[in-house]
Every structure is written in structure tokens, then in C-alpha cells.
Design a protein around this motif. Structure first.
Motif, mmCIF file in Angstrom:
data_model
loop_
_atom_site.group_PDB
_atom_site.id
_atom_site.type_symbol
_atom_site.label_atom_id
_atom_site.label_comp_id
_atom_site.label_asym_id
_atom_site.label_seq_id
_atom_site.Cartn_x
_atom_site.Cartn_y
_atom_site.Cartn_z
ATOM 1 N N CYS A 174 -69.633 -26.091 -8.332
ATOM 2 C CA CYS A 174 -69.907 -25.001 -7.276
ATOM 3 C C CYS A 174 -71.535 -25.142 -6.837
ATOM 4 N N SER A 175 -72.023 -24.213 -7.194
ATOM 5 C CA SER A 175 -73.590 -24.058 -6.769
ATOM 6 C C SER A 175 -74.507 -23.390 -7.895
ATOM 7 N N PRO A 176 -75.582 -23.564 -8.161
ATOM 8 C CA PRO A 176 -76.484 -22.951 -9.096
ATOM 9 C C PRO A 176 -76.551 -21.570 -9.254
ATOM 10 N N TYR A 177 -76.181 -20.882 -7.883
ATOM 11 C CA TYR A 177 -75.959 -19.375 -8.064
ATOM 12 C C TYR A 177 -74.594 -18.922 -8.476
ATOM 13 N N THR A 178 -73.533 -19.902 -8.665
ATOM 14 C CA THR A 178 -72.257 -19.294 -9.208
ATOM 15 C C THR A 178 -72.411 -19.478 -10.852
ATOM 16 N N ALA A 179 -73.184 -20.534 -11.069
ATOM 17 C CA ALA A 179 -73.552 -20.659 -12.613
ATOM 18 C C ALA A 179 -74.400 -19.872 -13.061
ATOM 19 N N ALA A 180 -75.304 -19.197 -12.372
ATOM 20 C CA ALA A 180 -76.277 -18.135 -12.844
ATOM 21 C C ALA A 180 -75.622 -16.751 -12.955
ATOM 22 N N LEU A 181 -74.594 -16.500 -12.139
ATOM 23 C CA LEU A 181 -73.846 -15.187 -12.000
ATOM 24 C C LEU A 181 -73.052 -15.439 -13.499
ATOM 25 N N LEU A 182 -72.382 -16.592 -13.586
ATOM 26 C CA LEU A 182 -71.296 -16.785 -14.916
ATOM 27 C C LEU A 182 -72.182 -16.535 -16.002
ATOM 28 N N THR A 183 -73.268 -17.036 -16.088
ATOM 29 C CA THR A 183 -74.252 -16.808 -17.181
ATOM 30 C C THR A 183 -74.765 -15.619 -17.491
ATOM 31 N N ALA A 184 -75.075 -14.773 -16.282
ATOM 32 C CA ALA A 184 -75.438 -13.380 -16.384
ATOM 33 C C ALA A 184 -74.265 -12.695 -17.198
ATOM 34 N N TYR A 185 -72.989 -12.864 -16.687
ATOM 35 C CA TYR A 185 -71.846 -12.087 -16.979
ATOM 36 C C TYR A 185 -71.509 -12.285 -18.557
ATOM 37 N N LEU A 186 -71.698 -13.459 -18.716
ATOM 38 C CA LEU A 186 -71.407 -13.949 -20.353
ATOM 39 C C LEU A 186 -72.585 -13.181 -21.201
ATOM 40 N N GLY A 187 -73.805 -13.330 -20.713
ATOM 41 C CA GLY A 187 -74.746 -12.553 -21.497
ATOM 42 C C GLY A 187 -74.435 -11.124 -21.921
ATOM 43 N N LEU A 188 -74.069 -10.420 -20.460
ATOM 44 C CA LEU A 188 -74.001 -9.055 -20.463
ATOM 45 C C LEU A 188 -72.784 -8.585 -21.240
ATOM 46 N N GLN A 189 -71.724 -9.556 -20.917
ATOM 47 C CA GLN A 189 -70.508 -8.912 -21.840
ATOM 48 C C GLN A 189 -70.728 -9.231 -23.443
ATOM 49 N N LEU A 190 -71.391 -10.275 -23.691
ATOM 50 C CA LEU A 190 -71.713 -10.644 -25.142
ATOM 51 C C LEU A 190 -72.573 -9.612 -25.824
ATOM 52 N N ALA A 191 -73.432 -9.108 -25.021
ATOM 53 C CA ALA A 191 -74.319 -7.826 -25.222
ATOM 54 C C ALA A 191 -73.486 -6.696 -25.651
ATOM 55 N N TYR A 192 -72.489 -6.393 -24.819
ATOM 56 C CA TYR A 192 -71.649 -5.276 -24.856
ATOM 57 C C TYR A 192 -70.991 -5.278 -26.115
ATOM 58 N N CYS A 193 -70.295 -6.461 -26.288
ATOM 59 C CA CYS A 193 -69.559 -6.725 -27.675
ATOM 60 C C CYS A 193 -70.522 -6.413 -29.076
ATOM 61 N N VAL A 194 -71.565 -6.806 -29.021
ATOM 62 C CA VAL A 194 -72.568 -6.685 -30.190
ATOM 63 C C VAL A 194 -72.847 -5.174 -30.191
ATOM 64 N N SER A 195 -73.561 -4.730 -28.946
ATOM 65 C CA SER A 195 -74.193 -3.307 -29.196
ATOM 66 C C SER A 195 -74.061 -2.298 -28.078
ATOM 67 N N LEU A 196 -74.053 -3.087 -26.972
ATOM 68 C CA LEU A 196 -74.168 -2.092 -25.789
ATOM 69 C C LEU A 196 -72.806 -1.213 -25.511
ATOM 70 N N LYS A 197 -71.585 -1.585 -26.207
ATOM 71 C CA LYS A 197 -70.425 -0.629 -26.025
ATOM 72 C C LYS A 197 -70.553 0.470 -26.992
ATOM 73 N N HIS A 198 -71.584 0.575 -27.702
ATOM 74 C CA HIS A 198 -71.878 1.822 -28.552
ATOM 75 C C HIS A 198 -72.831 2.816 -27.848
ATOM 76 N N VAL A 199 -73.464 2.259 -26.602
ATOM 77 C CA VAL A 199 -74.543 3.263 -26.063
ATOM 78 C C VAL A 199 -74.088 3.975 -24.867
ATOM 79 N N LEU A 200 -74.017 5.341 -24.868
ATOM 80 C CA LEU A 200 -73.400 6.110 -23.854
ATOM 81 C C LEU A 200 -73.977 5.794 -22.616
ATOM 82 N N VAL A 201 -73.093 5.842 -21.585
ATOM 83 C CA VAL A 201 -73.188 5.775 -19.867
ATOM 84 C C VAL A 201 -73.438 3.993 -19.807
ATOM 85 N N VAL A 202 -74.226 3.340 -20.792
ATOM 86 C CA VAL A 202 -74.610 2.126 -20.371
ATOM 87 C C VAL A 202 -73.019 1.227 -20.852
ATOM 88 N N ASP A 203 -72.211 1.710 -21.481
ATOM 89 C CA ASP A 203 -71.002 1.062 -21.648
ATOM 90 C C ASP A 203 -70.311 1.029 -20.391
#
Length: 313
Positions: free
Chosen positions: A127-156
Motif C-alpha cells: 500500500c503506502s508508508p502512511y498505511t503502515a504507519a497507521l497500522l503500527t500506531a494502532y497496534l502500539g496503542l491497542q497493545l498499550a491498552y491491553c497492558v495498562s491503558l484499559k485501567h486508566v479512567l477516560v483514557v480507556d
């Protein structure tokens, strides 16, 4: 001494039934096929730009859908492997393949990790580097959510909303379509509306069932969650109406003012969805839409009007 042990045994959660199917089926179940319908949002930006049926879109969007689905599956696999012990004590989650022993946790980690690497690499290549960058950002954000962010009010709430918004953005990035401010505002607050409504429904329905819901829900009040989904609904409607009323300096050749007329259907759809949110029955968004015929019909009317507005018919 035998009687206390018997009482204790009666209070423990029964062991889950033996898992059905093999490893491949367990991996597929862990990837949550029912959730894949959310990834259809990848067509949102091309549809809004009137480029949904161009040859480039028809060839690239299915690929983007598959790549985003792979990323979402990676997050589910890693999340279930990480939470396997806690899920075994949950009356519903204990039936998940990893918790039930159908999929060993190391294999779930391995497959999830492989998808985490391969999906962005494939996106950059196909596709494009922008598509890869967005997928990488999605993965990083969601994995951080699984580890700790799902326990933070409003941030979840913000993280889950961002996941929906990224789904809606990635189709435009893959095709090089500029994303308008009204598209981002309406989509973002519309996603927050549904996320907060779901949390509110969980809080209302499961308030009296200890251990059967998210621990973080005990930190929210029903009044606060109601405030969030009501505010988000109002801002989503405002953003859409501002788009519909904006002429953009381009004269319209439409027989009818479809942009303006589509506001009626959009507002009705939000109001109809809000009925279920207010009752505390707005669970999964796709279930709400598909199970309520009136809401489904309103959504189809809005899609028709929106399509005519974009096509300028």
C-alpha cells in the motif's frame, strides 16, 4: 472438616466444558470473527470522497481490510494469552480458547507477534508508508491498552474511540485521499458516542453481578457515562450538520439538496440509537443496528441520501 470443603467447592466456578475443534479453530475463534464487521469502516473515507468504486479503490480496499483484520486479530491473541489466568475465573471469558486450553498461550503469543510484524510490513510493501504507519500506531496503542491503558479512567474510552477512528482513516490514507475536518470530527465523536453508550449499558446491566464485568466500570458512575455519550452524540450531529450546510464554493447540480436532507436521516439514526443507550441495551454497535429494523431502515435511507450527496445527483 469435609463439609467446609464441600461448601467451598459449591462456590467455585465450574470448570469449562472441553473445547470443541482443534488448534486452528481455536485461533480463529480467538481472532473474534464477529468483530471483523467493524473493519468495514475502512471504506468510510473513500465513500465520503466519492471514490469508493474506482478501480484503485476496488483493488486496494479489500487488502486494507485484510491487513487491519490481521492487526486486530494480533491484539486479541496477545490480550487473551496475557489474561488467560484471569479469564479462567470469569463466568463467560473462561470459555475463550486460550483460557479453556484449546490454544496454548505461547502459541497465541507467537501467532499474535507474527501478525504484529507482518501486517505493517505488508502494508508498507503493498500500500503506502502512511498505511503502515497507521497500522503500527494502532497496534502500539491497542497493545498499550491491553497492558495498562484499559485501567486508566477516560483514557480507556479515548483509546477505544481512536481504534474506530483509525479504521475510518486508513482507507483514505491507503488511497491518498485528503481527510476533511468534518469527516474526522463526525467520525471521532460518533465513535465516542457508541463506545460510551456501550460502557454505560455494561454498567447498567451488570452493576449487580460482581466479577462479571470490567473492573474499571466500578470507577465510573452511570451519570458520568451518560454525560459522555450524550455530549458525544451532540457533537457528532453538530459536525455532520456543519458539513451538510457547507457549500464549499462549488455550485451543486443536484435535483434535490441531498446533503441537507441527509441531516434528517442522520439525526434520526442518532436519536434512535440513543433510545437503546438510554435503556442500557446498547451493547455491540453492530448488534444494535442489525437487530432493530427501524434503525436499519433509517441507516439505509441515510446511506442512500449520503451517496446521492457525494455523487451530486
Amino acid at each position: 472438616m469435609a463439609e467446609p470443603a464441600t461448601v467451598l467447592e459449591r462456590r467455585t466456578v465450574p470448570a469449562p466444558a472441553p473445547p470443541k475443534g482443534g488448534l486452528a479453530r481455536g485461533l480463529l475463534r480467538t481472532a473474534r470473527p464477529r468483530q471483523w464487521i467493524k473493519n468495514l469502516l475502512v471504506v468510510a473515507a473513500p465513500a465520503a470522497a466519492g471514490e469508493l468504486f474506482t478501480p484503485r479503490a476496488l483493488t486496494r480496499l479489500p487488502l486494507v481490510f485484510v491487513l487491519f483484520t490481521a492487526c486486530a486479530a494480533a491484539v486479541y491473541l496477545i490480550n487473551d494469552a496475557r489474561d488467560a489466568e484471569a479469564d479462567r475465573a470469569h463466568p463467560v471469558k473462561r470459555h475463550r480458547p486460550v483460557a479453556a486450553g484449546q490454544v496454548p498461550a505461547p502459541i497465541a503469543y507467537a501467532v499474535g507477534g507474527a501478525l504484529t510484524v507482518l501486517a505493517p510490513v505488508a502494508a508498507a510493501w503493498l500500500c503506502s508508508p502512511y498505511t503502515a504507519a497507521l497500522l503500527t500506531a494502532y497496534l502500539g496503542l491497542q497493545l498499550a491498552y491491553c497492558v495498562s491503558l484499559k485501567h486508566v479512567l477516560v483514557v480507556d474510552l479515548a483509546v477505544v474511540t481512536a481504534g474506530f477512528l483509525m479504521r475510518a482513516m486508513i482507507g483514505g490514507l491507503a488511497l491518498g485521499i485528503p481527510l476533511s475536518r468534518w469527516f474526522l470530527i463526525t467520525t471521532g465523536f460518533g465513535a465516542l458516542f457508541m463506545v460510551a453508550a456501550k460502557r454505560y449499558s455494561e454498567a447498567v446491566q451488570l452493576a449487580d453481578r460482581a466479577g462479571a464485568t470490567r473492573a474499571l466500570l466500578t470507577e465510573y458512575t452511570a451519570g458520568y457515562l451518560r454525560f459522555v455519550w450524550q455530549s458525544a452524540a451532540g457533537l457528532a450531529v453538530l459536525g455532520y450538520c456543519l458539513w451538510a450546510l457547507e457549500e464549499g464554493g462549488v455550485p451543486s447540480t443536484s435535483v434535490l439538496p441531498w446533503r441537507q436532507l441527509s441531516m434528517v436521516a442522520f439525526v434520526l439514526a442518532v436519536l434512535r440509537y440513543a433510545v437503546f443507550a438510554d435503556r442500557g441495551t446498547a451493547g455491540e454497535p453492530e448488534d444494535v443496528v442489525l437487530r432493530d429494523r427501524a434503525l436499519a431502515c433509517i441507516a439505509l435511507v441515510w446511506l442512500a441520501m449520503y451517496g446521492l450527496a457525494v455523487a451530486d445527483w
